[in-house]
Design an enzyme around this catalytic site. Structure first.
Site, short mmCIF file in Angstrom:
data_model
loop_
_atom_site.label_atom_id
_atom_site.label_comp_id
_atom_site.label_asym_id
_atom_site.label_seq_id
_atom_site.Cartn_x
_atom_site.Cartn_y
_atom_site.Cartn_z
N ASN A 57 0.87 -1.18 0.00
CA ASN A 57 0.00 0.00 0.00
C ASN A 57 0.91 1.23 0.00
O ASN A 57 1.41 1.64 1.05
CB ASN A 57 -0.89 -0.05 1.26
N ARG A 107 -2.51 -2.00 -3.52
CA ARG A 107 -3.65 -1.12 -3.36
C ARG A 107 -3.42 0.08 -4.27
O ARG A 107 -2.39 0.77 -4.16
CB ARG A 107 -3.75 -0.66 -1.91
N HIS A 130 -12.16 3.87 -0.21
CA HIS A 130 -12.26 2.81 0.82
C HIS A 130 -13.00 1.60 0.25
O HIS A 130 -13.62 0.84 1.01
CB HIS A 130 -13.04 3.28 2.07
N ARG A 149 -10.18 16.14 7.38
CA ARG A 149 -10.87 16.61 6.17
C ARG A 149 -12.24 17.17 6.53
O ARG A 149 -12.95 16.60 7.38
CB ARG A 149 -11.06 15.47 5.16
N PHE A 190 -10.07 10.65 18.10
CA PHE A 190 -11.26 10.73 18.95
C PHE A 190 -10.96 10.46 20.43
O PHE A 190 -11.70 10.91 21.30
CB PHE A 190 -12.35 9.78 18.44
N GLU A 206 -8.29 -4.64 5.17
CA GLU A 206 -8.07 -4.29 3.76
C GLU A 206 -6.95 -5.12 3.15
O GLU A 206 -7.02 -5.52 1.99
CB GLU A 206 -7.78 -2.80 3.63
P1 AMP Z 1 -8.08 4.21 11.25
O1 AMP Z 1 -7.88 5.35 10.31
O2 AMP Z 1 -9.07 3.21 10.80
O3 AMP Z 1 -6.78 3.57 11.71
O4 AMP Z 1 -8.72 4.85 12.57
C1 AMP Z 1 -7.98 5.76 13.36
C2 AMP Z 1 -8.92 6.47 14.31
O5 AMP Z 1 -9.68 5.53 15.09
C3 AMP Z 1 -8.13 7.27 15.35
O6 AMP Z 1 -7.87 8.55 14.86
C4 AMP Z 1 -9.09 7.30 16.51
O7 AMP Z 1 -9.88 8.45 16.40
C5 AMP Z 1 -9.97 6.09 16.36
N1 AMP Z 1 -9.74 5.08 17.40
C6 AMP Z 1 -8.91 4.03 17.35
N2 AMP Z 1 -8.99 3.32 18.51
C7 AMP Z 1 -9.90 3.94 19.30
C8 AMP Z 1 -10.44 3.70 20.61
N3 AMP Z 1 -10.06 2.67 21.34
N4 AMP Z 1 -11.36 4.56 21.07
C9 AMP Z 1 -11.74 5.61 20.33
N5 AMP Z 1 -11.28 5.87 19.10
C10 AMP Z 1 -10.37 5.07 18.59
#
Ligand code: AMP
Length: 397
Positions: A7, A92, A181, A242, A285, A385
């Site tokens: 990727n 990817r 996605h 974004r 978050f 993915e």
């Molecule tokens: P991704 O782009 O799929 O890797 O998701 C990343 C985002 O998932 C992070 O910026 C967090 O905001 C959220 N995230 C991951 N683990 C947690 C968790 N245990 N509780 C709350 N938010 C989470």
């Protein structure tokens, strides 16, 4: 059979070597800061010691691919003894334009299309092509497969993908909604039908891919009929950095007031907006939750705006599909953050959605989080993915 999944991002390269006999990950890692000072590689072989953030010069993606192969073959932290053990490489690829609705074995035509789509995916498509060509040079007899992020969404009807701008721009430049996605939406919607016990020929599913990038898709009988991202991944939901949907006139307004170019404003909408821009705290978050709990109003407002936008999109997709059987949460936030899931579902009482609060406290695994009497099933399906890319690759060779 072993598949190497690559990727390539604009300055990074993530990889996994997957043994398809049992779909287990043999090794994974990431090259970062490619083409910059301080480039480094982290390599994690399963079951043995790897290394983290080892500084290595990587002037381009070709050098990065070479380092990945070296790591996989290394006698200390390697997991294969001969490059021939890699049966195929799955890449990817961000943008396949309107040309590809499925993955495809790379040939000169595929490379031409990836190049033609440079304008549509200026940060990723060039890196994707370099990754493919580097593999071709380093392992000329190994088949390469391109798995497009846009492919799953190619089944959208015209009414869903057209923008109401002069038609000549569609004709001349193929300006339309493409969606992204796709590998995740495809993997998760298929798994939701199996795991949720839905009828594959009569099912309406909404997939909420909520990570740092976030998008929704509406899937009827396994086929995508609408999705929230657009010509680029900027459209749709509020994301980590974004903006998602804004009135396009905002671009002109900021450009005039702040004396910036359109490119500069778009950079702000891509990288400095979203919950990060709203809160001024973070795009993550977990940080936003912590800030909101200690009284930071802007962090609280950012989370509320994010949740509201997701709920609004779900409502619009229920209307588009004339109903919904299952709503599925996936990606970092969707898989792990029960509070956000619960806030979103609080808007969906009119659909007869009822969450099982105990189940919703769990995280990171496949589960039904709605009550047995909920009119719509609510599921969590972790996305994968890399595995989806490896499966598509194997299927084609
Ligand atoms: P991704 O782009 O799929 O890797 O998701 C990343 C985002 O998932 C992070 O910026 C967090 O905001 C959220 N995230 C991951 N683990 C947690 C968790 N245990 N509780 C709350 N938010 C989470």
């Amino acid at each position: 059979m072993k598949v190497l999944v690559l990727n390539c991002g604009s300055s990074s390269l993530k990889y996994q070597l997957i043994d398809m006999e049992n779909e287990s990950v043999l090794a994974k890692g990431i090259c970062e800061k490619i083409g910059m000072d301080g480039s480094m590689i982290s390599h994690t072989p399963t079951g043995k010691e790897g290394f983290k953030e080892r500084k290595e010069p990587m002037p381009d993606h070709k050098a990065a691919v070479k380092l990945v192969i070296d790591a996989l073959l290394d006698k200390n932290w390697g997991v294969i003894s001969d490059m021939k053990e890699i049966d195929a490489v799955g890449h990817r690829v961000l943008h396949g334009g309107k040309y590809y609705s499925e993955s495809i074995v790379v040939n000169p035509d595929v490379k031409r299309v990836i190049r033609e789509c440079f304008d549509l995916g200026p940060l990723h498509n060039p890196a994707n092509l370099i990754g493919i060509e580097a593999c071709e040079a380093l392992m000329p007899n190994t088949p390469q497969v391109a798995v497009f992020d846009t492919a799953f969404h190619q089944t959208m009807p015209k009414k869903a993908y057209t923008y109401a701008i002069p038609y000549e721009y569609y004709d001349k430049y193929a300006i339309r909604k493409y969606g992204f996605h796709g590998t995740s939406h495809s993997f998760v919607s298929k798994r939701a039908i199996e795991f949720g016990g839905l009828d594959p020929k009569n099912s309406k599913v909404i997939v909420c891919h909520l990570g740092n990038g976030a998008s929704l898709s509406a899937v009827v009988n396994g086929k995508c009929v609408d999705t929230s991202m657009g010509l680029t991944p900027l459209e749709g939901l509020i994301m980590g950095t974004r903006s998602g949907d804004v009135d396009p006139a905002v671009v002109q307004y900021i450009a005039n007031k702040e004396n910036k170019t359109v490119d500069e404003v778009l950079n702000i909408l891509n990288k400095k907006s979203g919950v990060f821009g709203l809160s001024g705290v973070s795009s993550d978050f977990r940080d936003l939750e912590a800030a909101a709990n200690s009284g930071n109003e802007r962090a609280k407002d950012a989370v509320e705006a994010f949740v509201y936008r997701v709920a609004k999109y779900i409502g619009s997709y229920v209307a588009a599909m004339n109903g919904v059987d299952a709503i599925v949460f996936t990606a970092g936030l969707g898989e792990n953050d029960g509070k956000t899931r619960s806030r979103i579902c609080a808007y969906l009482g009119y659909l007869g959605v009822k969450l099982d609060d105990e189940m919703n406290k769990l995280r990171g695994k496949e589960m039904v989080i709605s009550t047995p009497d909920s009119k719509v099933k609510v599921l969590v399906i972790p996305t994968n993915e890399e595995l989806a890319i490896a499966r598509e690759t194997i299927a084609l060779i």
